[in-house]
Structures are given as C-alpha cells and as structure tokens.
Design a protein around this motif. Structure first.
Motif, PDB file in Angstrom:
ATOM      1  N   PHE A   1       0.844  -1.185   0.000  1.00 11.64           N
ATOM      2  CA  PHE A   1       0.000   0.000   0.000  1.00 11.64           C
ATOM      3  C   PHE A   1       0.886   1.244   0.000  1.00 11.64           C
ATOM      4  N   PRO A   2       0.554   2.238  -0.816  1.00 17.94           N
ATOM      5  CA  PRO A   2      -0.517   2.234  -1.813  1.00 17.94           C
ATOM      6  C   PRO A   2      -0.140   1.396  -3.029  1.00 17.94           C
ATOM      7  N   ALA A   3      -1.143   0.967  -3.773  1.00 18.78           N
ATOM      8  CA  ALA A   3      -0.904   0.122  -4.940  1.00 18.78           C
ATOM      9  C   ALA A   3      -0.179   0.915  -6.023  1.00 18.78           C
ATOM     10  N   ARG A   4       0.691   0.229  -6.741  1.00 16.44           N
ATOM     11  CA  ARG A   4       1.475   0.894  -7.773  1.00 16.44           C
ATOM     12  C   ARG A   4       0.662   1.157  -9.032  1.00 16.44           C
ATOM     13  N   THR A   5      -0.355   0.362  -9.292  1.00 11.58           N
ATOM     14  CA  THR A   5      -1.166   0.525 -10.499  1.00 11.58           C
ATOM     15  C   THR A   5      -2.644   0.485 -10.138  1.00 11.58           C
ATOM     16  N   ASP A   6      -3.470   0.920 -11.082  1.00  7.66           N
ATOM     17  CA  ASP A   6      -4.914   0.924 -10.861  1.00  7.66           C
ATOM     18  C   ASP A   6      -5.471  -0.497 -10.790  1.00  7.66           C
ATOM     19  N   SER A   7      -4.893  -1.426 -11.547  1.00 10.57           N
ATOM     20  CA  SER A   7      -5.396  -2.800 -11.516  1.00 10.57           C
ATOM     21  C   SER A   7      -5.160  -3.440 -10.155  1.00 10.57           C
ATOM     22  N   LEU A   8      -3.986  -3.199  -9.550  1.00  9.24           N
ATOM     23  CA  LEU A   8      -3.726  -3.716  -8.213  1.00  9.24           C
ATOM     24  C   LEU A   8      -4.631  -3.052  -7.181  1.00  9.24           C
ATOM     25  N   ALA A   9      -4.890  -1.754  -7.352  1.00  8.88           N
ATOM     26  CA  ALA A   9      -5.785  -1.057  -6.426  1.00  8.88           C
ATOM     27  C   ALA A   9      -7.190  -1.633  -6.491  1.00  8.88           C
ATOM     28  N   MET A  10      -7.637  -2.012  -7.676  1.00  5.04           N
ATOM     29  CA  MET A  10      -8.958  -2.608  -7.814  1.00  5.04           C
ATOM     30  C   MET A  10      -9.029  -3.958  -7.103  1.00  5.04           C
ATOM     31  N   LEU A  11      -7.982  -4.758  -7.227  1.00  3.38           N
ATOM     32  CA  LEU A  11      -7.949  -6.044  -6.536  1.00  3.38           C
ATOM     33  C   LEU A  11      -7.912  -5.854  -5.027  1.00  3.38           C
ATOM     34  N   GLN A  12      -7.151  -4.872  -4.556  1.00  2.00           N
ATOM     35  CA  GLN A  12      -7.097  -4.593  -3.123  1.00  2.00           C
ATOM     36  C   GLN A  12      -8.453  -4.155  -2.582  1.00  2.00           C
ATOM     37  N   ARG A  13      -9.187  -3.364  -3.350  1.00  2.52           N
ATOM     38  CA  ARG A  13     -10.520  -2.936  -2.906  1.00  2.52           C
ATOM     39  C   ARG A  13     -11.473  -4.113  -2.825  1.00  2.52           C
ATOM     40  N   SER A  14     -11.348  -5.068  -3.753  1.00  5.44           N
ATOM     41  CA  SER A  14     -12.201  -6.247  -3.713  1.00  5.44           C
ATOM     42  C   SER A  14     -11.938  -7.074  -2.461  1.00  5.44           C
ATOM     43  N   VAL A  15     -10.659  -7.278  -2.122  1.00  4.28           N
ATOM     44  CA  VAL A  15     -10.316  -8.041  -0.914  1.00  4.28           C
ATOM     45  C   VAL A  15     -10.749  -7.282   0.334  1.00  4.28           C
ATOM     46  N   ALA A  16     -10.553  -5.962   0.351  1.00  4.35           N
ATOM     47  CA  ALA A  16     -10.957  -5.165   1.502  1.00  4.35           C
ATOM     48  C   ALA A  16     -12.469  -5.196   1.698  1.00  4.35           C
ATOM     49  N   HIS A  17     -13.230  -5.241   0.602  1.00  2.00           N
ATOM     50  CA  HIS A  17     -14.691  -5.328   0.715  1.00  2.00           C
ATOM     51  C   HIS A  17     -15.108  -6.650   1.345  1.00  2.00           C
ATOM     52  N   ALA A  18     -14.469  -7.747   0.955  1.00  5.24           N
ATOM     53  CA  ALA A  18     -14.790  -9.046   1.557  1.00  5.24           C
ATOM     54  C   ALA A  18     -14.445  -9.045   3.046  1.00  5.24           C
ATOM     55  N   GLN A  19     -13.332  -8.445   3.431  1.00  6.05           N
ATOM     56  CA  GLN A  19     -12.980  -8.363   4.842  1.00  6.05           C
ATOM     57  C   GLN A  19     -13.979  -7.499   5.611  1.00  6.05           C
ATOM     58  N   HIS A  20     -14.454  -6.420   4.995  1.00  5.27           N
ATOM     59  CA  HIS A  20     -15.437  -5.551   5.650  1.00  5.27           C
ATOM     60  C   HIS A  20     -16.759  -6.275   5.856  1.00  5.27           C
ATOM     61  N   VAL A  21     -17.192  -7.029   4.864  1.00  7.04           N
ATOM     62  CA  VAL A  21     -18.442  -7.795   4.994  1.00  7.04           C
ATOM     63  C   VAL A  21     -18.325  -8.826   6.102  1.00  7.04           C
ATOM     64  N   GLU A  22     -17.174  -9.464   6.224  1.00  3.33           N
ATOM     65  CA  GLU A  22     -16.979 -10.464   7.275  1.00  3.33           C
ATOM     66  C   GLU A  22     -16.997  -9.815   8.656  1.00  3.33           C
ATOM     67  N   ARG A  23     -16.389  -8.645   8.788  1.00  2.58           N
ATOM     68  CA  ARG A  23     -16.414  -7.953  10.086  1.00  2.58           C
ATOM     69  C   ARG A  23     -17.837  -7.564  10.473  1.00  2.58           C
ATOM     70  N   LEU A  24     -18.626  -7.106   9.500  1.00  2.00           N
ATOM     71  CA  LEU A  24     -20.020  -6.766   9.789  1.00  2.00           C
ATOM     72  C   LEU A  24     -20.815  -7.997  10.216  1.00  2.00           C
ATOM     73  N   ARG A  25     -20.554  -9.133   9.567  1.00  2.00           N
ATOM     74  CA  ARG A  25     -21.278 -10.353   9.913  1.00  2.00           C
ATOM     75  C   ARG A  25     -20.937 -10.806  11.336  1.00  2.00           C
ATOM     76  N   LEU A  26     -19.659 -10.769  11.683  1.00  2.00           N
ATOM     77  CA  LEU A  26     -19.260 -11.170  13.035  1.00  2.00           C
ATOM     78  C   LEU A  26     -19.831 -10.224  14.088  1.00  2.00           C
ATOM     79  N   GLU A  27     -19.853  -8.937  13.778  1.00  2.00           N
ATOM     80  CA  GLU A  27     -20.414  -7.979  14.728  1.00  2.00           C
ATOM     81  C   GLU A  27     -21.920  -8.188  14.885  1.00  2.00           C
ATOM     82  N   ARG A  28     -22.594  -8.494  13.786  1.00  2.00           N
ATOM     83  CA  ARG A  28     -24.036  -8.746  13.861  1.00  2.00           C
ATOM     84  C   ARG A  28     -24.333 -10.002  14.670  1.00  2.00           C
TER      85      ARG A  28
END
Length: 395
Positions: free
Chosen positions: A319-346
């Motif tokens: 971080f930060p990602a060197r290219t836009d394609s890597l940044a897009m992949l990082q956002r996808s992984v971060a979204h999955a981690q965020h959804v998992e945190r919300l599920r555990l909190e719920r």
C-alpha cells in the motif's frame, strides 16, 4: 532614573532566555494559546509529533522469470475458437486476439481473468474470482478475489472473507491456512542468501495529505537532489560489484513438499515446485488445467525489492498500490474483509446468551415448588348490613 527602575532594566537584560520564554508561554497558556515546536520533547510525549519508525528490512534481488512450458499455453492454443461453451450451452470461455481471455461459471459470472499486468516486469496476471453463491448455511457471500498469479513469480490465495491462506514470491512462500497443512515456510532457492539487511525509516504520517497542508510546505519537497559525478560514479560502481557477485552465484532450486488446496467448489491448486504450479477448474464433465509454474533466470536481475525480516511479501499487499489494476484487486479483498467484520459484529450483538447448567438449577428443577402460606385469623365480628359475619381466611 530611579535606582529601582535601573535594577529592573538590568535584570530584564540579564534574565535568561529560557525564563523569558517560560513567562511568554505562561501568558499564552492563560489566554488559551499553544506555541508548537517540532523540537519540543513534550509534544513528542503527548503524541502531537509523530516520529518515523525505524525497521530492519532485507534487500532482495528480483530476477527475470519465464513460463516453464509456453508451448502449453491454454489461452494461446485456443484463441482461434473465440468462444467456448459448456455442454448445456452456457459460455465457458472467451478469447482475445492477443491470446488473453476469461473463464466463466455456469451462472454467467467471471471465474478467471487473464490479462497483461500494468506493473513493470510483471508480464501477465491470472485472477480467480468467487462465483457469488451462498455458503453451506445459506448465507450470501460477496463476489471477491480468491487468487492472483503473475509472471514475476508472485502468487496469493484468499478465502471468501479476504483472509490469506497461501502466498509466495519468486524467492519463498508460506502456508497460513491450517486446513492445507501446518503453518510452514519454504524457499525456492538460495540466491538471496545470506540476507542483506539495511535500516529504513517508515513514515507514520497519513499516506494522503490534505491539499492545504501540502501548500504550507512550499517548494522544498520539489527541489531535486543535486548529485555530483563522483557520487554517481561511486553508486554505479557499488551496484555493478554487487550485481556481478550475485550473477556469478550458483543457482540450485530446492525441492519442496507438495502444497494442495481447494480454492472453491470449482478451482483447486497444486504446488509441486516453482516450475510446476497447476490450477484446475472442474464443473461436471468440464475440466480445464493451467500450468502457472515459472523458471527463474538467475543471469538477469531486473529490479530490487525490500521485505521485513521473516515476512513473505507480494505485490498485492503493498500500500498504496502501484497501479490501478492492483488497487482494484485490493478494494475487492478489503470489501470481503469488511463484509466479514459486519457479519461477526451482527452475530455478536444478536447472539442469545446460553444458560449454563449448575447444581442449583438442577436442584430447583427437581424440587416441588413451595406453596404460599395460609394465613388464619380468629373469629371476629364485623358489622356489614347489620349482619354477623365470620372472617376466616385471607390469602
């Protein structure tokens, strides 16, 4: 001038500078003003001044890597077909004119993308995506990145929650998922041994500074460093000596224990050695296989990299990602981690408290409940409608 006035004037001249500053600071503090100083230790102790963190890192040479079996490139050999279908008619694969393409699940979602990476020397990249279907308990899962591989020897595998299961680069790898096997670390070769250690200063400030803050700095950061010819000659000479020493080093690949894992319901991975990494895709009678193995050319160093001691780093984790394609992949992984945190909190909020058995609860359950006592009073006389009544019992 009076003697007392002369004494006050002389004392004001001879008064130490620290005492005058102290009086000045006390007066400002009384008015609610604070004079910040970068060299003041008290602001460092308060946490107002953030110091860079010093870390020990390893210096790694990045070598040129090439596909182990380019003649078996599945996309290149099938690009003339343009489109392939499942036996039931759904689209299985699409091909581009340059030999790149995509695989699809039966539900129409993209399963694998093969394209040219934007990073320097990375070559091509394979990206495996999830199919978006619910899990065994019927819970919805986000569409996320499950694995990435490139032609620079980097590979990383995630689960559906964005947690790393296995990763490797062109020097070493590590298993982090206990379902695959015990947590273990391996090396492909010893070209970067013994490790070259160096100290670096990690900036602890925010990565993206405010535009107004950048304006306050002026043009100091924009002034390029002036290098003399002697300095450049010394740096170039040291680089040539270090590189020639590494190029003369013998290359001997290590034998590792096979790593096999199931990425999802359709994809699986088998790592035999650096030149033999099989990615399989199965869906009923459909069976596709790719060899993602790479051969390292120890005679060509294309770049240098740094990594913390004991850490296996991949380009997707930087971080930060060197290219836009890597940044897009990082956002996808971060979204999955965020959804998992919300599920555990719920689940934590709505989880019912479990009743723990105890001897007192069992005794209370098998004992007869006590009846309320019966209160009796002696016979009395009361005047109600001029009639004599007896009051016997009161509950």
């Amino acid at each position: 001038m009076k003697p007392c006035q002369e004494e006050e004037k002389i004392s004001s001249v001879l008064e130490p500078k620290s005492q005058s500053l102290q009086k000045f600071t006390d007066q400002d503090a009384a008015r609610g003003a604070v004079h910040y100083s970068l060299s003041n230790r008290s602001f460092i102790d308060k946490g107002w001044t953030m110091l860079p963190t010093e870390k020990i890192v390893r210096k790694l040479n990045v070598y040129r890597m090439r596909p182990s079996h380019p003649e078996f490139d599945w996309f290149e050999n099938n690009k003339s077909k343009k489109v392939m279908h499942y036996d039931t008619g759904e689209i299985l694969a699409e091909f581009d004119e340059d030999g790149r393409g995509r695989w699809f699940y039966r539900n129409g979602r993209i399963a694998l993308a093969y394209y040219d990476a934007e990073e320097v020397n990375a070559g091509q990249r394979y990206v495996v995506y999830s199919n978006g279907e619910p899990d065994d308990k019927g819970r919805a899962r986000p569409i996320t990145v499950l694995a990435t591989f490139d032609y620079l020897g980097n590979g990383i595998v995630f689960d559906h929650t964005g947690k790393i299961r296995l990763k490797y680069n062109q020097t070493e790898g590590v298993v982090l998922d206990k379902d695959i096997g015990p947590v273990s670390h391996w090396k492909w070769h010893e070209l970067n041994d013994p490790p070259v250690l160096q100290k670096v200063m990690i900036d602890t400030q925010m990565a993206v500074k405010d535009a107004e803050i950048l304006k306050l700095g002026g043009n100091e950061g924009k002034i390029p460093r002036v290098d003399t010819e002697e300095m450049l000659a010394i740096e170039f000479d040291n680089f040539i000596k270090e590189k020639s020493k590494k190029l003369s080093q013998k290359f001997k690949p290590f034998q590792i224990k096979m790593k096999a894992l199931k990425i999802n319901e359709n994809f699986s991975l088998r790592v035999l050695d650096q030149a033999t990494v099989y990615l399989n895709f199965r869906d009923g009678p459909t069976n596709l296989k790719l060899n993602l193995g790479m051969i390292l050319d120890h005679k060509e160093i294309v770049d240098t990299d740094t990594a913390e001691v004991g850490e296996v780093t991949c380009n997707l984790e930087r971080f930060p990602a060197r290219t836009d394609s890597l940044a897009m992949l990082q956002r996808s992984v971060a979204h999955a981690q965020h959804v998992e945190r919300l599920r555990l909190e719920r689940e934590r909020r709505f989880r019912l408290s479990e009743v723990k058995p105890s001897v007192d609860r069992i005794t209370a359950a098998i004992s007869r409940p006590l009846k309320p006592p019966v209160n009796t009073v002696p016979e009395t006389e009361c005047m109600c409608n001029k009639r004599k009544r007896t009051m016997c019992e009161y509950d």
